[in-house]
Design an enzyme around this catalytic site. Structure first.
Site, short mmCIF file in Angstrom:
data_model
loop_
_atom_site.label_atom_id
_atom_site.label_comp_id
_atom_site.label_asym_id
_atom_site.label_seq_id
_atom_site.Cartn_x
_atom_site.Cartn_y
_atom_site.Cartn_z
N ASP A 10 0.87 -1.20 0.00
CA ASP A 10 0.00 0.00 0.00
C ASP A 10 0.89 1.23 0.00
O ASP A 10 2.10 1.13 0.19
CB ASP A 10 -0.88 0.01 1.27
CG ASP A 10 -0.04 -0.14 2.53
OD1 ASP A 10 0.16 -1.28 2.99
OD2 ASP A 10 0.47 0.88 3.04
N ASP B 242 0.49 3.61 2.29
CA ASP B 242 0.18 4.17 3.61
C ASP B 242 -0.98 5.17 3.44
O ASP B 242 -2.00 4.79 2.88
CB ASP B 242 1.44 4.78 4.24
CG ASP B 242 1.29 4.92 5.74
OD1 ASP B 242 0.68 4.03 6.36
OD2 ASP B 242 1.77 5.92 6.30
N1 LIG Z 1 1.02 1.33 5.85
C1 LIG Z 1 1.55 0.48 6.72
N2 LIG Z 1 1.97 0.92 7.93
C2 LIG Z 1 2.53 0.06 8.81
N3 LIG Z 1 2.67 -1.24 8.59
C3 LIG Z 1 2.26 -1.72 7.41
N4 LIG Z 1 2.28 -2.95 6.89
C4 LIG Z 1 1.74 -2.90 5.65
N5 LIG Z 1 1.37 -1.65 5.35
C5 LIG Z 1 1.68 -0.89 6.43
#
Ligand SMILES: Nc1ncnc2[nH]cnc12
Ligand SMILES: CSC[C@H]1O[C@H](OP(=O)(O)O)[C@H](O)[C@@H]1O
Length: 339
Positions: A255, A257
Site C-alpha cells: 500500500d 500508507d
Molecule cells: N502502511 C503500513 N503501515 C505500517 N505497517 C504496514 N504494513 C503494511 N502496510 C503498512
C-alpha cells in the site's frame, strides 16, 4: 455483562484448548516428528499473510520453551530440495504473528522467537514483512531489501536479552546483514521479468501500531527519507544481532500508507496484495535458499562474522555484578560465553 465476559473468556480458553488438541492430533496422524536431531542453520520468519511456506517437505514440528516464554508458534522444520548440493537443506519456519495471526505487533514474543531459533542452531534469518510504501517508485507488490531502519516503536516491547544484571551494548549501525542481503538481491534480480520487481536498498520506518499512521506522521517519515513502513522490524533485528544471528528482512509493499492519493491503507488492501503476490514470495525464498545452500556460503550462513561478538559486547558487567537469573538466561542463549 460480567457474566458474559467471564463466560466469554472461559469459552475462548476451551476453544483454544480444543484447537490445540485437534492440531496435536493432526500432527500425530500426519506422523510429523516432534524432534529434529541435526542443527538447522537457516530460518524463515513469515509475516502478515505468510503463515506457512507451501512447497517444502514438512519433517518436524518443534514446541520450544525458552527463558523468555514460548515462541509465537511451534517451529516447523522443512526440507528444501537443494538444487546445488542434492541433499535436502533443513530450514526452520516460524510465523511471527502466530499460526492464525493472533499476536499484534507489540505482542509478538520476539525474544522467545529469536532464542528458540538460536537454540536449534539457526545462524541466518530471512524475515518477511508486509510494508507500506513511502515512495512513489515503490509500487504495491514491489520487493524491497532494506539496509536501514528508523525506530519509531515506543519502548513498550521487550527489546534486549541483556538486562537484570547482565548489560550489553552491541553495534547496530547496519541493522541488516549485508552479506545475506547481497545474495537476496542477486536472487531477486534473477526473478525480475517473471513478476518480481526489486529495490536494492531502503530505510524502514518501524512504527509501534497497531493503528496505522496519521497523514502528518506519514509525511514526516517521507521527509526523513523513509522508503517503507512496518511494525515488525524491531526489536526482531536487534535481538537477532544480540543472538549473533545474521538477519535480513525482505519487504513486500502492499500500500501507499496514507500520504498518496490512491487511497488510505486498509487491512483488506494489505492482505489482497499479499495473497495475489504469494507465489512470487515463495519463488523468491526458494531461490534464496537454493543459493544459501551452496558450500561457498557456508561460513556466511553460520554467521562466522558475528561469532563471539557478544563476549565483548556483553562482557561489560563485572563478574561480581552479574545476577544469577540474568546469567542463567544468557547462558541458555549463548552457552559458555559468560562462565
Ligand atoms: N502502511 C503500513 N503501515 C505500517 N505497517 C504496514 N504494513 C503494511 N502496510 C503498512
Ligand atoms: C496487516 S497490516 C500491518 C502489519 O503488517 C505487517 O506485518 P509483518 O511485518 O509481520 O508482515 C506490519 O509490520 C504490521 O504488523
Amino acid at each position: 455483562m460480567f457474566h458474559q465476559r467471564s463466560f466469554g473468556s472461559l469459552g475462548t480458553h476451551f476453544v483454544r484448548t480444543q484447537l490445540r488438541a485437534i492440531h496435536i492430533g493432526f500432527r500425530r496422524m500426519a506422523n510429523i516428528a516432534t524432534t529434529y536431531s541435526d542443527p538447522v542453520r537457516i530460518a524463515v520468519i513469515g509475516g502478515t499473510g505468510v503463515q506457512s511456506l507451501p512447497g517444502f517437505t514438512h519433517v518436524a514440528t518443534l514446541d520450544i520453551e525458552t527463558p523468555w516464554g514460548s515462541p509465537s508458534a511451534p517451529v516447523s522444520v522443512l526440507h528444501h530440495p537443494s538444487s546445488s548440493t542434492g541433499k535436502p537443506l533443513p530450514i526452520a519456519f516460524l510465523s511471527r504473528h502466530g499460526q492464525h495471526h493472533e499476536y499484534a505487533p507489540h505482542e509478538v514474543p520476539s525474544r522467545a522467537n529469536i532464542a528458540a531459533l538460536r537454540s536449534i542452531g539457526v545462524r541466518t534469518i530471512i524475515a518477511f514483512s508486509a510494508v507500506g510504501s513511502l515512495q512513489e517508485a515503490i509500487k504495491p507488490r514491489d520487493f524491497v531489501i532494506p539496509n536501514q531502519v528508523i525506530d519509531r516503536t515506543k519502548g513498550i516491547r521487550p527489546f534486549t536479552f541483556f538486562e537484570g544484571g547482565m548489560v550489553a551494548h552491541v553495534g547496530f549501525a547496519d541493522p541488516f546483514d549485508e552479506g545475506i542481503a547481497k545474495i537476496v538481491r542477486k536472487c531477486g534480480h534473477s526473478l525480475e521479468g517473471e513478476g518480481v520487481r526489486l529495490h536494492d536498498t531502503g530505510t524502514i520506518i518501524c512504527m509501534e501500531g497497531p493503528q496505522f499512521s496519521t497523514r502528518a506522521e506519514s509525511s514526516m517519515y517521507r521527509s526523513w527519507g523513509g522508503s517503507v513502513i512496518n511494525m515488525s522490524a524491531l526489536p526482531e533485528a536487534k535481538l537477532a544481532r544480540e543472538a549473533e544471528i545474521a538477519y535480513q528482512m525482505i519487504c513486500m509493499s502492499t500500500d501507499y500508507d496514507c500520504w498518496h492519493d490512491s487511497g488510505d491503507v486498509t487491512v483488506e488492501m494489505v492482505m489482497g496484495h499479499m495473497k495475489a503476490n504469494a507465489e512470487n514470495a515463495r519463488r523468491f525464498v526458494g531461490a534464496v535458499l537454493d543459493e544459501l545452500s551452496k558450500d561457498e556460503h557456508a561460513d556466511l550462513v553460520l554467521a562466522k562474522h558475528l561469532e563471539g561478538s557478544m563476549k565483548f559486547a556483553g562482557g561489560i558487567t563485572g563478574v561480581i555484578g552479574r545476577k544469577p537469573e540474568a546469567k542463567k538466561n544468557i547462558g541458555w542463549l549463548l552457552p559458555g560465553y559468560f562462565e
